[in-house]
Design a protein around this motif. Structure first.
Motif, short mmCIF file in Angstrom:
data_model
loop_
_atom_site.label_atom_id
_atom_site.label_comp_id
_atom_site.label_asym_id
_atom_site.label_seq_id
_atom_site.Cartn_x
_atom_site.Cartn_y
_atom_site.Cartn_z
N LEU A 150 -9.13 2.35 1.96
CA LEU A 150 -8.45 3.08 0.90
C LEU A 150 -9.06 4.47 0.76
CD1 LEU A 150 -8.10 0.38 -1.91
CD2 LEU A 150 -6.39 1.10 -0.22
N LEU B 102 0.85 -1.19 0.00
CA LEU B 102 0.00 0.00 0.00
C LEU B 102 0.89 1.24 0.00
CD1 LEU B 102 -2.64 1.65 0.42
CD2 LEU B 102 -2.38 1.19 2.88
N ASP C 186 -4.59 6.83 -2.70
CA ASP C 186 -3.90 5.61 -2.29
C ASP C 186 -3.70 4.69 -3.49
OD1 ASP C 186 -3.90 6.51 0.29
OD2 ASP C 186 -5.46 5.13 1.01
#
Length: 204
Positions: free
Chosen positions: A165, A18, A169
């Motif tokens: 999210l 991420l 992102d």
């Protein structure tokens, strides 16, 4: 490319990362609007006859399409029989720089799926396995409203986790996680709900 924020990647599991607030979405939204004028968003039918809750289109050399018979990539838009719009440089740079930030330095996407999530829309658990070269990663960019992304394992029955999210992102996954099941929980039912997701792949 201006607008990219190189925050330290967060490794969620093997080969799955991420990048939080990695990109400013304003410029990307402008590109999406241009693409949609050439290849409008549509809700696809999937094998079995159901209609997806998410509206989608594509840009790049290939586009992902579906009907009652199969999932597949096509070099032309089935609605117009014309090639998909070219992938804008601004979009491609996000994908290549995000993938390089976590170790995939040679990723050259040739397909970008553009998914539009409005109130109540979601994406069921699935694997991305229609691409020819599964050694290449997937890059997924979130734009607009936040969502809950679900990631599991290599089997549909494996345990799942929920990832929040937000706008800007980016997720990147491949290698040992390339074929993990994943999805998006239905968006909250609010009139103002609007999220775009850009999914970059090497299809050909």
């Amino acid at each position: 490319m201006s607008g990219l924020f190189f925050n330290e990647p967060v490794q969620l599991q093997d080969d799955f990362y991420l990048l939080q607030r990695f990109v400013k979405s304003d410029d990307l939204l402008k590109e999406i609007k241009q693409i949609v004028t050439q290849a409008p968003l549509r809700k696809l039918i999937v094998p079995g006859g159901k209609t997806m809750s998410v509206a989608m289109t594509n840009c790049g050399h290939f586009g992902w399409v579906s009907d009652a018979i199969s999932y597949r990539y096509s070099a032309t838009d089935p609605n117009s029989q014309r090639p998909w719009p070219a992938m804008p440089l601004a979009l491609k740079q996000v994908a290549t720089q995000a993938s390089a930030a976590v170790g995939w330095k040679d990723f050259e996407p040739d397909a970008c799926l553009i998914n539009q999530y409005r109130s109540g829309a979601g994406m069921g658990l699935h694997q991305d396995r229609d691409e020819r070269d599964l050694s290449q990663p997937i890059v997924s960019v979130s734009i607009g409203d936040s969502c809950k992304f679900i990631v599991g394992g290599l089997q549909r029955k494996d345990p799942q986790r929920s990832i929040n999210l937000s706008d800007g992102d980016v997720l990147v996954w491949g290698g040992r996680s390339r074929l993990v099941f994943h999805g998006v929980r239905p968006m909250r039912k609010l009139e103002s709900t609007l999220r775009f997701n850009l999914t970059f792949r090497k299809a050909g």
